[in-house]
Design a protein around this motif. Structure first.
Motif, short mmCIF file in Angstrom:
data_model
loop_
_atom_site.label_atom_id
_atom_site.label_comp_id
_atom_site.label_asym_id
_atom_site.label_seq_id
_atom_site.Cartn_x
_atom_site.Cartn_y
_atom_site.Cartn_z
N TYR A 12 52.90 -2.28 4.17
CA TYR A 12 52.09 -2.08 5.38
C TYR A 12 50.62 -1.94 5.03
O TYR A 12 49.76 -2.60 5.64
CB TYR A 12 52.59 -0.82 6.11
N LEU A 13 50.31 -1.09 4.05
CA LEU A 13 48.91 -0.87 3.68
C LEU A 13 48.29 -2.13 3.08
O LEU A 13 47.10 -2.41 3.29
CB LEU A 13 48.80 0.30 2.69
N THR A 14 49.07 -2.87 2.32
CA THR A 14 48.56 -4.12 1.75
C THR A 14 48.16 -5.10 2.84
O THR A 14 47.12 -5.77 2.74
CB THR A 14 49.63 -4.77 0.84
N LYS A 15 48.95 -5.15 3.90
CA LYS A 15 48.66 -6.08 4.99
C LYS A 15 47.44 -5.63 5.80
O LYS A 15 46.54 -6.42 6.07
CB LYS A 15 49.88 -6.19 5.91
N VAL A 16 47.42 -4.37 6.22
CA VAL A 16 46.37 -3.91 7.13
C VAL A 16 45.01 -3.79 6.43
O VAL A 16 43.97 -3.75 7.09
CB VAL A 16 46.75 -2.58 7.79
N ARG A 17 45.00 -3.69 5.10
CA ARG A 17 43.74 -3.60 4.37
C ARG A 17 43.20 -4.97 3.97
O ARG A 17 42.08 -5.07 3.47
CB ARG A 17 43.93 -2.74 3.12
N ASN A 18 44.00 -5.99 4.21
CA ASN A 18 43.56 -7.34 3.88
C ASN A 18 42.39 -7.75 4.79
O ASN A 18 42.43 -7.54 6.00
CB ASN A 18 44.73 -8.31 4.05
N LYS A 19 41.34 -8.35 4.20
CA LYS A 19 40.14 -8.69 4.97
C LYS A 19 40.44 -9.70 6.08
O LYS A 19 39.96 -9.55 7.20
CB LYS A 19 39.07 -9.25 4.03
N THR A 25 42.34 -9.49 13.44
CA THR A 25 42.76 -8.45 14.39
C THR A 25 41.69 -8.23 15.45
O THR A 25 41.99 -8.05 16.63
CB THR A 25 43.06 -7.14 13.66
N PHE A 26 40.43 -8.27 15.03
CA PHE A 26 39.34 -8.01 15.97
C PHE A 26 38.74 -9.30 16.52
O PHE A 26 38.17 -9.29 17.62
CB PHE A 26 38.24 -7.17 15.29
N LEU A 27 38.85 -10.38 15.77
CA LEU A 27 38.24 -11.63 16.23
C LEU A 27 39.11 -12.35 17.26
O LEU A 27 38.59 -12.94 18.22
CB LEU A 27 37.99 -12.54 15.03
N SER A 28 40.43 -12.30 17.10
CA SER A 28 41.33 -13.02 18.02
C SER A 28 41.17 -12.59 19.47
O SER A 28 41.08 -13.45 20.36
CB SER A 28 42.78 -12.85 17.56
N ILE A 247 45.10 -3.71 23.46
CA ILE A 247 44.08 -2.73 23.86
C ILE A 247 42.70 -3.40 23.95
O ILE A 247 41.97 -3.22 24.93
CB ILE A 247 44.05 -1.55 22.87
N LEU A 248 42.34 -4.17 22.93
CA LEU A 248 41.03 -4.82 22.93
C LEU A 248 40.91 -5.85 24.04
O LEU A 248 39.84 -5.96 24.68
CB LEU A 248 40.78 -5.49 21.57
N ILE A 249 41.96 -6.61 24.30
CA ILE A 249 41.91 -7.61 25.37
C ILE A 249 41.71 -6.94 26.73
O ILE A 249 40.91 -7.40 27.55
CB ILE A 249 43.19 -8.47 25.37
N LEU A 250 42.41 -5.83 26.97
CA LEU A 250 42.24 -5.12 28.24
C LEU A 250 40.82 -4.59 28.39
O LEU A 250 40.21 -4.69 29.46
CB LEU A 250 43.25 -3.96 28.33
#
Length: 435
Positions: A12-19, A25-28, A247-250
């Motif tokens: 989990y940490l390996t995935k979420v810390r990946n650049k 996550t924020f650009l989409s 959350i971001l889309i809303l």
């Protein structure tokens, strides 16, 4: 199994810390909302465009039938020829010229009316013009036959049969549409989630295999535990990313609609359709939608959506992980992807072409029990009223198949993660199952 939480945490940490994971996550959501806002803005511009249409009515029958709307303005021409009217339309900002010749009878008139324009006119505009012409011609035809058209209109009664189940629950076309929309959306979300994050698991296995990190890990952890850890860890990362997207889309949608004043419900409509849209009708439609939503088994839908969503993803994720363990590079996965994707594609087609037509038919029921298609097909059937015992049986079969697939995938995983430099075949993979 005591290593399972550690593997899940590490994955989990390996995935979420990946650049790249953080950026997407924020650009989409920004890209999604930006495209949505652009489409809504362009649609609003299209709605604000006023079409000027000249009408040369040599028959004199339709002079009072065309009324202006917010998007369409009509100009009646008189004392001019067709050639002059066409030249005027071409030299000025006229969208089109409607020519109605003078004929001996209405039958001939219906075949000789012509609309001239520089480009092909929109289907909605031509549909509205044809409706106006057809309505007036039919009225005139009735008058020629000595029939009072107004009397016929008064005697005409529109019928819309009420829909109700044998248990007394009212249904409607709108309700069926909402049910179909929920089922289709649920199936589509699951399909996309499997494709996106299943490939993520497969790439993760390939990367660790090629970097030889897996050789160190496998010395202290059983292949089955490592496989489950990668599946669960990547799943949690995917759920985290999905929740952030929602959350971001809303938030972004609310910001865009308030700051730029873009109406997200705006759609391109013709002038005649706009005239029919009144506040009372809109409010009534909203009330009908809310009533139909209240009639849906919300709790059942949410619970089963979660169960089938999780079960379906875990089942396919184990298949993706086994493919990743069997190959050395992502290019070698193509020969093994078809058996994974075919059941998913089949489930979507079954849902579209059978559930829509008959959600309780034999084909729909059979495919809602097959674990490789049930997450999509059953989710599309549930809004139409599937007995609870059928849902439970389908869920049990799904998770039981997942357990069996983990055992199956672990055998491939145990041998495949230590195989290098050779492209495996189906025959060799089958041998691995016997080890």
């Amino acid at each position: 199994m005591n290593h399972l939480p550690l593997i899940i945490k590490r994955e989990y940490l390996t995935k979420v810390r990946n650049k790249s994971f953080i950026i997407m996550t924020f650009l989409s959501p920004i890209i999604f909302v930006g495209i949505f806002a652009l489409v809504a803005y362009l649609s609003s511009l299209n709605n604000d465009t006023v079409r000027n249409i000249s009408i040369l009515d040599e028959s004199g029958l339709f002079a009072n039938e065309f009324t202006n709307s917010s998007t369409t303005h009509y100009k009646i021409l008189s004392g001019t020829s067709l050639a002059d009217a066409k030249k005027e339309a071409e030299s000025t900002e006229i969208y089109g010229l409607l020519y109605i010749p003078k004929t001996e009878n209405l039958e001939s008139l219906s075949k000789e009316i012509t609309f001239y324009s520089e480009d092909s006119p929109s289907l909605s505009l031509m549909g509205n013009i044809n409706d106006i012409l057809e309505r007036e011609v039919n009225t005139l035809k009735l008058k020629e036959a000595g029939i009072d058209s107004e009397t016929i209109k008064d005697l005409h009664i529109n019928i819309s049969a009420n829909q109700e189940t044998f248990k007394g629950m009212e249904t409607s076309k709108l309700g069926a549409g909402l049910k179909l929309g929920f089922g289709g959306l649920a199936g589509y979300l699951l399909f996309m989630f499997i494709i996106i994050y299943g490939n993520m698991i497969m790439r993760s296995v390939i990367e660790e295999k090629t970097s030889r990190v897996i050789e160190v890990i496998i010395s202290s952890v059983k292949p089955r535990v490592l496989l489950l850890g990668k599946i669960f860890g990547t799943t949690l990362a995917g759920v985290t990313q999905f929740l952030v997207w929602v959350i971001l889309i809303l938030i972004l949608m609310a910001a865009v609609t308030s700051i730029f004043g873009i109406d997200p419900t705006s759609v391109s409509a013709s002038g005649q359709a706009i005239e029919k849209t009144v506040d009372g009708g809109t409010q009534q439609l909203i009330q009908e939608v809310m009533m139909e939503i209240n009639n849906l088994p919300i709790a059942n839908l949410i619970i089963m959506f979660i169960l089938f969503f999780v079960g379906g993803y875990l089942l396919y994720a184990s298949m993706y992980a086994s493919v990743g363990a069997a190959v050395d590079s992502e290019t070698d996965t193509q020969q093994f992807m078809m058996p994974i994707l075919m059941p998913l594609i089949l489930a979507v087609y079954v849902g579209i072409f059978t559930v829509i037509d008959n959600p309780h038919g034999t084909v729909s029921q059979v495919f809602s029990y097959i674990p490789f298609t049930s997450p999509v097909v059953m989710l599309m059937r549930i809004p139409f009223g599937v007995p609870l015992w059928q849902q439970i049986i389908s869920v049990v079969i799904l998770f039981a198949t997942f357990v069996g697939m983990v055992w199956f995938a672990a055998k491939i995983y145990r041998v495949g993660i230590l195989m290098y430099g050779k492209k495996p075949t189906y025959k060799e993979i089958f041998k691995w199952l016997k080890y």
